[in-house]
Design a protein around this motif. Structure first.
Motif, PDB file in Angstrom:
ATOM      1  N   MET A  95       1.914  -3.757   0.475  1.00 26.06           N
ATOM      2  CA  MET A  95       1.186  -4.097  -0.756  1.00 26.06           C
ATOM      3  C   MET A  95       1.491  -3.078  -1.848  1.00 26.06           C
ATOM      4  SD  MET A  95      -1.035  -6.697  -0.769  1.00 26.06           S
ATOM      5  CE  MET A  95      -1.673  -7.907   0.394  1.00 26.06           C
TER       6      MET A  95
ATOM      7  N   VAL B   3       1.815  -9.777  -1.008  1.00 22.33           N
ATOM      8  CA  VAL B   3       2.972  -9.605  -0.121  1.00 22.33           C
ATOM      9  C   VAL B   3       3.719 -10.934   0.052  1.00 22.33           C
ATOM     10  CG1 VAL B   3       2.184  -7.532   1.070  1.00 22.33           C
ATOM     11  CG2 VAL B   3       1.452  -9.781   1.893  1.00 22.33           C
TER      12      VAL B   3
ATOM     13  N   TYR C 242      -5.697  -5.761  -2.506  1.00 26.25           N
ATOM     14  CA  TYR C 242      -5.046  -4.540  -2.008  1.00 26.25           C
ATOM     15  C   TYR C 242      -4.005  -3.997  -2.989  1.00 26.25           C
ATOM     16  CZ  TYR C 242      -6.797  -5.862   2.711  1.00 26.25           C
ATOM     17  OH  TYR C 242      -7.562  -6.203   3.799  1.00 26.25           O
TER      18      TYR C 242
ATOM     19  N   CYS D 298      -1.911  -0.124   2.678  1.00 26.87           N
ATOM     20  CA  CYS D 298      -0.846  -1.003   3.169  1.00 26.87           C
ATOM     21  C   CYS D 298       0.464  -0.637   2.459  1.00 26.87           C
ATOM     22  CB  CYS D 298      -1.212  -2.462   2.910  1.00 26.87           C
ATOM     23  SG  CYS D 298       0.143  -3.575   3.322  1.00 26.87           S
TER      24      CYS D 298
ATOM     25  N   PHE E  19       4.406 -13.189   2.394  1.00 28.80           N
ATOM     26  CA  PHE E  19       3.882 -14.451   2.943  1.00 28.80           C
ATOM     27  C   PHE E  19       2.945 -15.135   1.946  1.00 28.80           C
ATOM     28  CE2 PHE E  19       0.447 -11.630   4.496  1.00 28.80           C
ATOM     29  CZ  PHE E  19      -0.675 -12.378   4.158  1.00 28.80           C
TER      30      PHE E  19
ATOM     31  N   VAL F 293      -2.106  -1.487   9.402  1.00 23.71           N
ATOM     32  CA  VAL F 293      -3.138  -0.829   8.582  1.00 23.71           C
ATOM     33  C   VAL F 293      -4.488  -0.873   9.306  1.00 23.71           C
ATOM     34  CG1 VAL F 293      -4.394  -0.948   6.391  1.00 23.71           C
ATOM     35  CG2 VAL F 293      -1.934  -1.445   6.451  1.00 23.71           C
ATOM     36  N   HIS F 294      -4.858  -2.069   9.766  1.00 28.42           N
ATOM     37  CA  HIS F 294      -6.193  -2.215  10.354  1.00 28.42           C
ATOM     38  C   HIS F 294      -6.308  -1.627  11.751  1.00 28.42           C
ATOM     39  CE1 HIS F 294      -6.562  -4.894   6.911  1.00 28.42           C
ATOM     40  NE2 HIS F 294      -7.848  -4.642   7.013  1.00 28.42           N
TER      41      HIS F 294
ATOM     42  N   SER G 183       3.355  -6.321   8.352  1.00 27.91           N
ATOM     43  CA  SER G 183       3.650  -5.991   9.751  1.00 27.91           C
ATOM     44  C   SER G 183       3.173  -7.102  10.687  1.00 27.91           C
ATOM     45  CB  SER G 183       2.986  -4.668  10.138  1.00 27.91           C
ATOM     46  OG  SER G 183       1.588  -4.781  10.021  1.00 27.91           O
ATOM     47  N   LEU G 184       2.099  -7.770  10.286  1.00 33.80           N
ATOM     48  CA  LEU G 184       1.550  -8.843  11.116  1.00 33.80           C
ATOM     49  C   LEU G 184       2.521 -10.032  11.148  1.00 33.80           C
ATOM     50  CD1 LEU G 184      -0.852  -9.674  12.754  1.00 33.80           C
ATOM     51  CD2 LEU G 184      -2.109 -10.060  10.637  1.00 33.80           C
TER      52      LEU G 184
END
Ligand code: 13P
Ligand code: SF4
Length: 320
Positions: free
Chosen positions: A280, A73, A38, A277, A75, A186-187, A99-100
């Motif tokens: 990203m 990102v 991404y 994203c 994580f 995003v998804h 965001s997750l």
């Protein structure tokens, strides 16, 4: 006596040959650049390794480099640091979050877990180190089904933090999972209505989707998989046109791998660019260069959390 002032070095100066300067710094630092699909095209092109979350963590677990430059990102870079406490792990922009991961705060999750004391916790890698430390096994979108299949039937499971991936895994394995109610901005932005309109316009196109998408969208998909799985599928399928329901950064690799095929990004609501994203995309080639030059921003985390977060990651690597 007059002495000429030394010219001041500007730590933020960007050289004209950025690619060349990054390659030099890579040698100087004994660094490896790991990038997710991404990332912007230039970053993808300069990376030593490009992959999905599983591939990136496997690379991080096995690298001999002294410095890991993580173009992805937070994580993801944090996972690399958990695996490599003695290495310098750089993230071009520390604000590159997810965001997750944000949708699952540790205190709330601890309380949720306490309500299900007989459950084991399988967490998607898109979560903070604190959540990993509260988990038994980590998974990614490419191995989640395989990992759940290895858990004895009688063992109840909490799956966190992505409810969409959790639902998909539940359908694929026939297991009843207790889901944390998180999602990716995003998804969840793809529009089913606009996707159907696009399919009518391009009837021969196959719809390929990431399992983080919402169920109404996944129902239209010809193939569902992680970013690496989508890339492989796009090369192997007999179709010459694809509607791609994930972050459009990956289309750069799809076009490189299969230049004769057409890749159409799945549309978001209201013609927005919100399928990109925003986290990203905070990383740029310039920031990547500056991170290497100034050896900052660096990923750090408390040792006590790192040690607890390491175990479920190691379990994932062994079970993949
Ligand atoms: P992958 O596991 O396919 O790399 O997915 C990562 C991600 O962040 C998807 O949004
Ligand atoms: Fe997180 Fe979604 Fe961005 Fe992936 S695409 S990093 S899940 S916000």
């Amino acid at each position: 006596m007059f002495t000429a002032a030394k010219p001041k070095l500007n730590p933020y100066e960007i050289p004209s040959d950025l690619f060349g300067a990054i390659k030099e710094l890579k040698q100087e630092l004994n660094a490896v650049i790991l990038a997710h699909y991404y990332q912007e095209a230039d970053i993808q092109d300069i990376a030593d390794y490009l992959g999905d979350s599983l591939g990136l963590s496997q690379q991080a677990a096995n690298t001999d480099a002294e410095v890991i430059v993580f173009a992805g990102v937070h994580f993801m870079a944090e996972t690399a640091k958990i695996l490599n406490p003695d290495k310098l792990v750089l993230l071009p922009d520390l604000e590159a979050g997810c965001s997750l991961a944000d949708s699952c705060p540790a205190d709330d999750f601890r309380a949720f877990k306490a309500q299900h004391p007989d459950h084991i916790v399988i967490s998607y890698i898109n979560c903070t180190a604190e959540i990993k430390a509260l988990s038994d096994i980590i998974c990614t979108s490419s191995n989640a089904v395989k990992i759940v299949q290895q858990i004895p039937q009688a063992q109840p499971i909490i799956f966190a933090p992505d409810r969409n991936l959790g639902r998909y895994v539940s359908e694929q394995t026939g297991r009843d999972l207790v889901l944390w109610d998180g999602s990716c901005i995003v998804h969840e932005t793809f529009s089913e209505k606009r996707m159907i309109e696009l399919k009518v316009e391009h009837p021969s196109a196959e719809i390929i989707a990431h399992p983080e998408c919402e169920p109404p969208l996944l129902r239209h998909a010809d193939f569902i998989g992680s970013t690496t799985a989508l890339l492989n599928y796009a090369q192997q399928s007999s179709s010459d046109k694809f509607i791609v329901a994930t972050e459009p950064g990956i289309i750069h690799q799809m076009e490189k791998a299969a230049p004769e095929r057409q890749f159409i990004p799945a549309p978001g609501m209201n013609n927005c660019a919100c399928n990109e994203c925003p986290y990203m995309r905070l990383n740029t080639l310039e920031k990547l260069y500056l991170a290497m030059k100034n050896k900052t921003p660096e990923i750090t985390l408390p040792e006590e959390i790192r040690v607890r977060a390491l175990k479920p990651i190691q379990r994932m690597l062994a079970m993949s």
